[in-house]
Design a protein around this motif. Structure first.
Motif, PDB file in Angstrom:
ATOM      1  N   ASP A 137       0.652  -1.099  -0.303  1.00  0.00           N
ATOM      2  CA  ASP A 137      -0.529  -0.165  -0.012  1.00  0.00           C
ATOM      3  C   ASP A 137       0.854   1.833  -0.294  1.00  0.00           C
ATOM      4  O   ASP A 137       1.662   1.348   1.019  1.00  0.00           O
ATOM      5  N   PRO A 138       0.345   2.416  -0.626  1.00  0.00           N
ATOM      6  CA  PRO A 138       1.271   3.104  -1.041  1.00  0.00           C
ATOM      7  C   PRO A 138       1.951   4.023   0.389  1.00  0.00           C
ATOM      8  O   PRO A 138       1.930   4.532   0.799  1.00  0.00           O
ATOM      9  N   ARG A 139       0.371   4.438   1.135  1.00  0.00           N
ATOM     10  CA  ARG A 139      -0.013   4.676   2.279  1.00  0.00           C
ATOM     11  C   ARG A 139       1.454   4.505   3.323  1.00  0.00           C
ATOM     12  O   ARG A 139       1.668   4.690   4.678  1.00  0.00           O
ATOM     13  N   SER A 140       1.199   2.846   3.368  1.00  0.00           N
ATOM     14  CA  SER A 140       2.641   2.404   4.155  1.00  0.00           C
ATOM     15  C   SER A 140       3.659   1.800   3.671  1.00  0.00           C
ATOM     16  O   SER A 140       3.346   0.518   3.684  1.00  0.00           O
ATOM     17  N   SER A 141       4.389   2.329   2.922  1.00  0.00           N
ATOM     18  CA  SER A 141       5.237   2.184   1.856  1.00  0.00           C
ATOM     19  C   SER A 141       6.592   1.709   3.092  1.00  0.00           C
ATOM     20  O   SER A 141       6.691   2.356   3.798  1.00  0.00           O
ATOM     21  N   PRO A 142       7.589   1.120   2.313  1.00  0.00           N
ATOM     22  CA  PRO A 142       8.371   0.979   3.342  1.00  0.00           C
ATOM     23  C   PRO A 142       9.260   1.738   3.878  1.00  0.00           C
ATOM     24  O   PRO A 142       9.572   2.269   4.869  1.00  0.00           O
ATOM     25  N   LEU A 143       9.653   3.559   3.288  1.00  0.00           N
ATOM     26  CA  LEU A 143      10.249   4.440   3.583  1.00  0.00           C
ATOM     27  C   LEU A 143       9.162   5.384   3.788  1.00  0.00           C
ATOM     28  O   LEU A 143       9.818   5.789   5.898  1.00  0.00           O
ATOM     29  N   VAL A 144       8.070   5.035   4.099  1.00  0.00           N
ATOM     30  CA  VAL A 144       6.365   5.699   5.448  1.00  0.00           C
ATOM     31  C   VAL A 144       6.740   5.071   6.403  1.00  0.00           C
ATOM     32  O   VAL A 144       7.152   5.567   7.437  1.00  0.00           O
ATOM     33  N   GLN A 145       6.745   3.487   6.479  1.00  0.00           N
ATOM     34  CA  GLN A 145       6.938   2.488   7.793  1.00  0.00           C
ATOM     35  C   GLN A 145       8.837   3.674   8.659  1.00  0.00           C
ATOM     36  O   GLN A 145       8.569   3.835   9.702  1.00  0.00           O
ATOM     37  N   PHE A 146       9.876   4.003   7.653  1.00  0.00           N
ATOM     38  CA  PHE A 146      10.714   3.972   8.042  1.00  0.00           C
ATOM     39  C   PHE A 146      10.386   5.655   9.177  1.00  0.00           C
ATOM     40  O   PHE A 146      10.830   5.832  10.564  1.00  0.00           O
ATOM     41  N   ASN A 147       9.843   6.349   8.129  1.00  0.00           N
ATOM     42  CA  ASN A 147       9.740   7.832   9.256  1.00  0.00           C
ATOM     43  C   ASN A 147       8.841   8.204   9.921  1.00  0.00           C
ATOM     44  O   ASN A 147       9.409   8.487  10.872  1.00  0.00           O
ATOM     45  N   LEU A 148       7.857   7.147  10.147  1.00  0.00           N
ATOM     46  CA  LEU A 148       6.774   7.380  10.968  1.00  0.00           C
ATOM     47  C   LEU A 148       7.951   6.819  12.807  1.00  0.00           C
ATOM     48  O   LEU A 148       7.455   7.298  13.379  1.00  0.00           O
ATOM     49  N   LEU A 149       8.617   5.168  12.703  1.00  0.00           N
ATOM     50  CA  LEU A 149       8.954   4.740  13.230  1.00  0.00           C
ATOM     51  C   LEU A 149      10.399   6.203  14.267  1.00  0.00           C
ATOM     52  O   LEU A 149      10.143   6.705  15.286  1.00  0.00           O
ATOM     53  N   HIS A 150      11.028   6.528  12.596  1.00  0.00           N
ATOM     54  CA  HIS A 150      12.211   7.401  13.572  1.00  0.00           C
ATOM     55  C   HIS A 150      11.740   8.329  13.936  1.00  0.00           C
ATOM     56  O   HIS A 150      12.816   9.334  14.618  1.00  0.00           O
TER      57      HIS A 150
END
Length: 953
Positions: free
Chosen positions: A514-527
């Protein structure tokens, strides 16, 4: 009680008290008291003999001064002299002074005891009561030694007046509570029990208090009291208020006696005699019926007395747990109290229904009151009542109502009192897991729990949700999606970040499409949460980042940049710095295959007992319903895949350890890989655990008993030692009590963290040995030593040894060690001296086959007389000289002291230079199993014989 004549008014005392009250300042009061003390002292020292009235008056003044808070150091002898007076008032003041001021170690205690003996033998009931009251008030061991054998005789004598019997029963109760070993009923047992049939209700009321206390310690000796108690209870319950007019309290016949009878019956199982049981059931039904009748008085005293009997009857019904009809009726009666205007009644009703909910006969009846209990949880003003309502909801929960109860508890959590929030969180977590039929509901519940009460969610709770997700393939995608959405909230609790970091690090690839939960989005959210978290959470997030590099190669450059920044590789915290450096190097030099192998998905967790449930047990306060009892009696429940004591960072730390040697090397040799295919839990084992500690864990260690035998004949020394830890021991024993000091020394320069010790008595040893431990400090600095004190009580004979489990973290790795504590039956030996004649006379009395045991074994070294003597003395016995006709034999005697009995033992060691050495031991009191470890030395080829005789007198 004799009337007080006008001459006994003691006008001088009244004037002195009036003067004290009229003092305007503390200084004036002290001045007046000092003046009076000087006057009294001069009167006592004067040559002129004082009459009894004057002595009484001055002793009263001293007593009043003492009660004002001033020290009194004279007048004791004059008070003792008053005991010999034939006037009631003078004797009364003397006993009063002694009860308040005389110390049990006083030199006058012998004179006081003589005066008490004279009054007890006087047959004057007034004087006898005064003496008995004095004994009960002082209650010292010296008094018990002097009168413990005399008071039972007075109690059961046929010519003793009723008032004296009452005082004697209560006096004996006081002595039994202070010195139970000195109050031996023996021949008086049956006659004391038959006091329940006494015509005088006051005697019965006093006697039943004594019998209840004695029954709790020696139920078999007093089991005949059951039928008599039922008979007396039946007569009271079936009587009208006019039948027991002198003992009727606001239209309730003998309420205190009824409560005591019901409490006595709770010391025993249901009567085996059908007639007695039927009569008791009839009594209980009558009590329940009377509770439904209209009150005979509007006074609160009437309702209190009536309800006191009712609650004791319900407690007895719950204790028996064998009459379905009574249990359901009791539940319905308690249900009526749930909405009573009296807060105390609502509290008691909720508390009793918690226990009823654990019975298979009344569980369904309890569930019918769920709406009332939920309303009490929401509207009660008293926090203690709300807590009992939460306990009852927890107890009545099953698969049919789990979602409703969990939802109500979650709703209440938002406004719950802070003192009960942590316990509520644990209960919600346990119920959600236990009755989860839909794993997505379980995940939603726990995440909602973290959102509502994150500060009160312990590590055990979020560990558990991670375990469930890892062990269930069908819920992993849903969990990743749900936790990703939860992390998007502006204010996110740190526990939510931990769960999110772990789950996205493992299963973020399941929602990456899902583009809304792409790998980079997940990482930025955690970081984005990284800088707001504590060090342990940051360490977990770094592990999640390295997992992302394996799952999503496109994020490698971004993550390496984060790991490479100075705030990571030069972090002041060594753990964060090490992870950043190692993860950066691993991602740079390792091939894709190596990286995939090192950072592969976590395997399913094997099963363990729930640490959440263990934490809830610790949270229960005094008077609360036992969690263990509630759990053991649950009949329905869901079972989720189990897990082991393993922290969220296991895989990542494995990668760290693979590249760099860790200080947590397995120096103890007690860690091993977790079992791959753990056996499934039984149907009754509904609660399993993830891990009780974060980080790599060590499985249960095998019992180490290398140093155990060395301490059979000594009390001090080093019990265990390895490269990390040294454990020293120092112990002392007296009669059936012992105290052991354990010294834990850190031999390294690195701090031991989470240092905990647990002493466990396996199997039957729990009822044979009572071990109380004091907690130790959780941190042990490098090179430091801490001490722990163990108090030991020998209840009865035993053969096993308690186990000491030690857990601590060294360099991040959990170390686990289990040792046998050197507590053996011979530690409770009391050396006994006896003559040759007495020794062999008792020896010959023990001729039964079950009264002896013998062992012959070869020794490995040359015999040394001094060593043998030291061993025998270290065993705890007395080494008797010139007793055995053969001077080469060694003869010993001792008494093993336990709480319930004293066991005499005779022992013989018979050396034979050519063939054997024989060791014999005999018990002269009670049959029991005795293991003696005897390491001796003798010539090569010679032997030892262990001859153990055990008997019953």
């Amino acid at each position: 009680m004799p009337a007080v004549s006008k001459g006994d008014g003691m006008r001088g005392l009244a004037v002195f008290i009036s003067d004290i009250r009229n003092c305007k300042s503390k200084e004036a009061e002290i001045k007046r008291i000092n003046k009076e003390l000087a006057n009294i002292r001069s009167k006592f020292k004067g040559d002129k003999a004082l009459d009894g009235y004057s002595k009484k008056k001055y002793v009263c003044k001293l007593l009043f001064i003492f009660l004002l808070g001033h020290d009194i150091d004279f007048g004791h002898m004059e008070a003792v002299n008053l005991l010999s007076s034939n006037k009631y008032t003078e004797k009364q003041i003397g006993y009063l002074f002694i009860s308040v001021l005389v110390n049990s170690n006083s030199e006058l205690i012998r004179l006081i005891n003589n005066a008490i003996k004279n009054d007890l033998s006087s047959r004057n009931p007034t004087f006898m009561c005064l003496a008995l009251h004095c004994i009960a008030n002082v209650g010292s061991r010296e008094m018990a030694e002097a009168f413990a054998s005399e008071i039972p005789r007075i109690l059961v004598a046929g010519d003793t007046m009723d008032s004296v019997k009452q005082s004697a029963a209560l006096c004996l109760l006081r002595l039994y509570k202070t010195s139970p070993d000195l109050v031996l009923m023996g021949e008086w047992t049956s006659r004391v029990v038959h006091l329940l049939n006494d015509q005088h209700m006051g005697v019965v009321t006093a006697a039943i208090s004594l019998i209840t206390c004695l029954s709790q310690k020696n139920p078999d000796e007093f089991k005949t009291c059951v039928s008599l108690a039922v008979s007396r209870l039946s007569r009271i319950v079936s009587s009208a208020s006019t039948d027991l007019q002198d003992y009727t309290y606001y239209f309730v016949p003998a309420p205190w006696l009824s409560c005591k009878l019901l409490r006595l019956l709770q010391c025993y199982p249901p009567p085996e005699d059908g007639a007695v049981k039927g009569r008791l059931v009839e009594c209980l039904e009558t009590i329940l019926n009377k509770a439904q009748e209209p009150p005979k008085s509007k006074k609160v005293q009437h309702s209190n007395a009536k309800n006191a009997i009712l609650f004791e009857a319900i407690s007895l019904i719950i204790h028996y747990d064998s009459e379905p009809n009574l249990l359901v009726r009791a539940c319905n009666q308690l249900g009526q109290f749930l909405q009573h205007r009296e807060t105390n009644l609502r509290y008691l009703a909720l508390e009793s229904m918690c226990t009823l909910a654990s019975s298979e006969f009344s569980h369904e009846a309890v569930k019918t009151h769920i709406e009332t209990v939920i309303n009490a949880l929401k509207t009660e003003r008293d926090v203690s009542v709300r807590q009992r309502a939460a306990d009852l909801l927890y107890a009545m929960c099953d698969r049919s109502n789990a979602k409703q109860i969990v939802a109500e508890m979650l709703s209440y959590l938002e406004t719950a009192d802070y003192s009960i929030r942590e316990e509520m969180v644990l209960k919600v977590a346990i119920l959600a897991e236990k009755y989860a039929v839909d794993y997505s509901w379980y995940v939603d519940t726990i995440l909602n729990l973290i959102r509502i009460a994150g500060d009160y969610v312990s590590e055990e709770v979020w560990y558990r949700v991670i375990q469930i997700v890892i062990n269930r393939d069908d819920v992993q995608g849903y969990a990743a999606k749900t936790v990703f959405e939860a992390l998007q909230a502006p204010a996110c609790h740190e526990n939510m970040v931990k769960v999110g970091g772990y789950i996205l690090g493992e299963f973020g690839n399941l929602i990456a499409g899902d583009p809304r939960s792409s790998p980079l989005v997940q990482f930025n959210l955690l970081h984005s949460k990284f800088h707001l978290c504590s060090v342990p959470t940051r360490a977990l997030l770094l592990s999640a980042y390295i997992k992302f590099i394996n799952l999503f190669p496109e994020t490698k450059a971004t993550i390496q940049e984060v790991l490479r920044c100075d705030s990571q590789i030069r972090n002041s915290d060594v753990e964060l710095q090490q992870r950043a450096v190692e993860y950066l190097k691993l991602s740079s030099i390792a091939s894709t295959d190596v990286l995939a192998t090192v950072l592969e998905e976590m395997p399913p967790f094997p099963e363990r007992e729930s640490s959440i449930l263990a934490k809830l047990k610790k949270k229960k306060g005094p008077g609360a319903v036992s969690v263990t009892e509630l759990e053991d009696n649950k009949r329905e429940g869901g079972e989720l895949n189990g897990g082991a004591d393993r922290g969220p960072d296991t895989a990542a730390m494995a990668a760290s350890n693979a590249s760099t040697p860790s200080p947590s090397a397995d120096l103890l040799g007690i860690r091993s890989a977790a079992p791959v295919g753990a056996a499934p839990a039984s149907a009754g084992s509904l609660l399993v655990d993830v891990f009780s500690e974060a980080g790599p864990a060590a499985p249960s260690a095998a019992v180490n008993d290398d140093g155990f035998l060395r301490f059979v004949c000594k009390n001090n020394g080093v019990l265990f030692e390895n490269q990390l830890l040294q454990i020293g021991i120092k112990s002392e024993y007296r009669q059936n009590l012992g105290r052991m000091y354990l010294f834990y020394g850190n031999k390294t320069s690195v701090q031991f963290a989470s240092f905990t010790t647990t002493v466990n008595c396996p199997g039957e040893l729990q009822s044979q040995l009572n071990v109380q431990t004091k907690p130790v400090e959780p941190l042990v600095e490098g090179g430091a030593q801490i001490q722990q004190v163990l108090n030991i009580e020998c209840l009865t004979d035993f053969s096993d040894a308690p186990l000491l489990n030690i857990k601590f973290r060294y360099g991040g790795a959990l170390q686990n060690l289990t040792l046998k504590l050197p507590v053996t039956i011979n530690k409770f030996f009391q050396p006994t001296e006896m003559t040759s004649h007495d020794f062999f006379q008792r020896w010959k009395q023990l001729s039964q086959p079950q009264q002896e045991a013998q062992k012959i074994f070869k020794a490995n070294h040359s015999m040394d007389t001094e060593v043998l003597k030291a061993k025998l003395l270290g065993l705890g016995t007395a080494l008797l000289d010139n007793v055995d006709p053969n001077p080469e034999n060694y003869v010993c005697a001792g008494v093993i002291q336990t709480k319930g009995q004293q066991v005499g033992c005779l022992l013989r060691l018979e050396p034979n230079a050519q063939a054997q050495v024989e060791l014999s031991s005999a018990s002269i009191y009670h049959h029991f199993k005795l293991n003696i470890w005897f390491n001796t030395v003798s010539e090569p080829g010679t032997a030892l014989s262990l001859h153990l005789e055990v008997g019953m007198s």
